[in-house]
Design an enzyme around this catalytic site. Structure first.
Site, short mmCIF file in Angstrom:
data_model
loop_
_atom_site.label_atom_id
_atom_site.label_comp_id
_atom_site.label_asym_id
_atom_site.label_seq_id
_atom_site.Cartn_x
_atom_site.Cartn_y
_atom_site.Cartn_z
N GLY A 17 -0.38 4.83 -1.11
CA GLY A 17 -1.57 5.49 -0.34
C GLY A 17 -0.80 6.45 0.44
O GLY A 17 0.38 6.92 0.78
N GLY A 47 -12.10 2.27 13.69
CA GLY A 47 -11.48 1.21 14.33
C GLY A 47 -10.77 1.67 15.71
O GLY A 47 -11.08 0.74 16.45
N THR A 48 -10.28 2.81 15.82
CA THR A 48 -9.84 3.12 17.06
C THR A 48 -10.62 3.25 18.36
O THR A 48 -10.67 3.03 19.40
CB THR A 48 -8.85 4.61 16.83
N HIS A 60 -12.43 12.79 12.44
CA HIS A 60 -11.39 12.25 11.48
C HIS A 60 -11.79 13.32 10.06
O HIS A 60 -12.77 13.88 10.20
CB HIS A 60 -11.61 11.17 11.14
N ALA A 69 -1.61 -2.82 9.53
CA ALA A 69 -2.13 -1.32 10.03
C ALA A 69 -3.26 -1.00 9.21
O ALA A 69 -3.50 0.35 9.25
CB ALA A 69 -1.06 -0.36 9.71
N THR A 70 -4.29 -1.87 8.80
CA THR A 70 -5.56 -1.51 8.18
C THR A 70 -6.70 -1.75 9.33
O THR A 70 -6.40 -2.31 10.09
CB THR A 70 -5.87 -2.15 6.91
N SER A 77 -3.22 -3.72 14.84
CA SER A 77 -3.80 -2.70 15.64
C SER A 77 -4.69 -1.76 14.95
O SER A 77 -4.38 -1.55 13.72
CB SER A 77 -2.62 -1.91 16.49
N LYS A 117 -12.53 9.81 5.17
CA LYS A 117 -12.17 8.50 5.94
C LYS A 117 -13.32 7.56 5.60
O LYS A 117 -14.59 8.11 5.63
CB LYS A 117 -12.24 8.57 7.59
N GLY A 152 0.82 -1.04 0.07
CA GLY A 152 0.12 -0.10 -0.01
C GLY A 152 0.70 1.36 0.14
O GLY A 152 0.50 2.15 0.72
N MET A 195 -0.73 7.09 3.69
CA MET A 195 -0.03 6.38 4.94
C MET A 195 1.40 5.66 4.43
O MET A 195 2.27 5.56 4.92
CB MET A 195 -0.53 5.51 5.94
#
Length: 246
Positions: A10, A150-151, A140, A84-85, A108, A144, A7, A12
């Site tokens: 993207g 998710g957090t 956010h 990290a997704t 996570s 998004k 990825g 990130m």
């Protein structure tokens, strides 16, 4: 330490590329993105399967729909993977758990060390105020995809570890009163907001507010790098940020 960035094109992925290029401890083994034009000479690939060179770990900032192919590649090559997704389906989570029997897998919803500390504080606070009302507000940027984040769900689940099963109420509408077993989760989307998570705990006599603000997306890339550095020393299994902060 040689890292495959999945990825890589993207938002990130590009941030992670920049952070690794500035690091003395990391190097990029390959950059992978379906939007790239294949160029092995420059270490650029469209799929993971195209890269057969040496690597120590994969860091995935792609999309959860690629979970199956990502894990298949990592298991085949025996590579640890930092996922990290967010937004994984029940089936994808099962695939992750199965792969973790063969390789170290780090999963996570948020790669921030600060959020990991926030989650721990939220659990402790919820235990200290067993009758309190608890609300979570997350903010956010307007691009998004998932809501709630998710957090926010991660924080709610950590609170449930202290308070037992509670119902997640996404936003509020209608005329029913608030029930004691609810955790209200509210998602705001606007502008270029990087990410803010706020937990409000109130028992009617006093109110405790816990808050984390992400000021720069580089912190998520740096957190993924810390996770990768930890993961390569671990045995097969499923790990998260608690593996680092506890």
């Amino acid at each position: 330490m040689k890292v495959i960035i999945n990825g890589a094109n993207g938002r990130m992925g590009r941030m992670l590329t920049a952070c690794i290029e500035e690091s003395a401890d990391f190097a990029i083994a390959a950059r992978v993105s379906r939007s790239f034009t294949l160029c092995p000479e420059a270490g650029i690939y469209q799929t993971l399967e195209q890269f057969e060179g040496e690597a120590d770990c994969v860091i995935d900032f792609s999309n959860h729909v690629e979970t199956g192919s990502l894990l298949g590649y990592c298991v085949m090559r025996g590579l640890p993977v930092v996922i990290a997704t967010t937004g994984q389906s029940a089936e994808e989570l099962q695939q992750i758990e199965y792969a973790a029997k063969s390789i170290p897998v780090f999963l996570s919803a948020n790669m921030s060390l600060g959020v990991a500390v926030l989650a721990d504080l939220a659990k402790r606070a919820a235990a200290m105020f067993p009758e309190a009302d608890i609300e979570i507000i997350e903010r956010h940027h307007n691009q998004k995809l998932d809501a709630p984040s998710g957090t926010a769900l991660l924080l709610a689940k950590r609170i449930c570890e202290a308070r037992g099963d509670m119902r997640f109420v996404l936003g509020r509408s209608g005329h029913a009163k608030r029930e004691p077993d609810e955790i209200g989760i509210h998602a705001l989307r606007y502008g270029s907001e990087t990410g803010t998570h706020e937990i409000i705990i109130s028992n009617g006599k006093e109110t405790l507010t816990l808050k984390h603000e992400a000021e720069n997306r580089a912190l998520f890339a740096q957190g993924a790098m810390v996770a990768a550095k930890t993961l390569v020393t671990m045995q097969p299994g499923l790990y998260d940020m608690r593996s680092i902060v506890e």
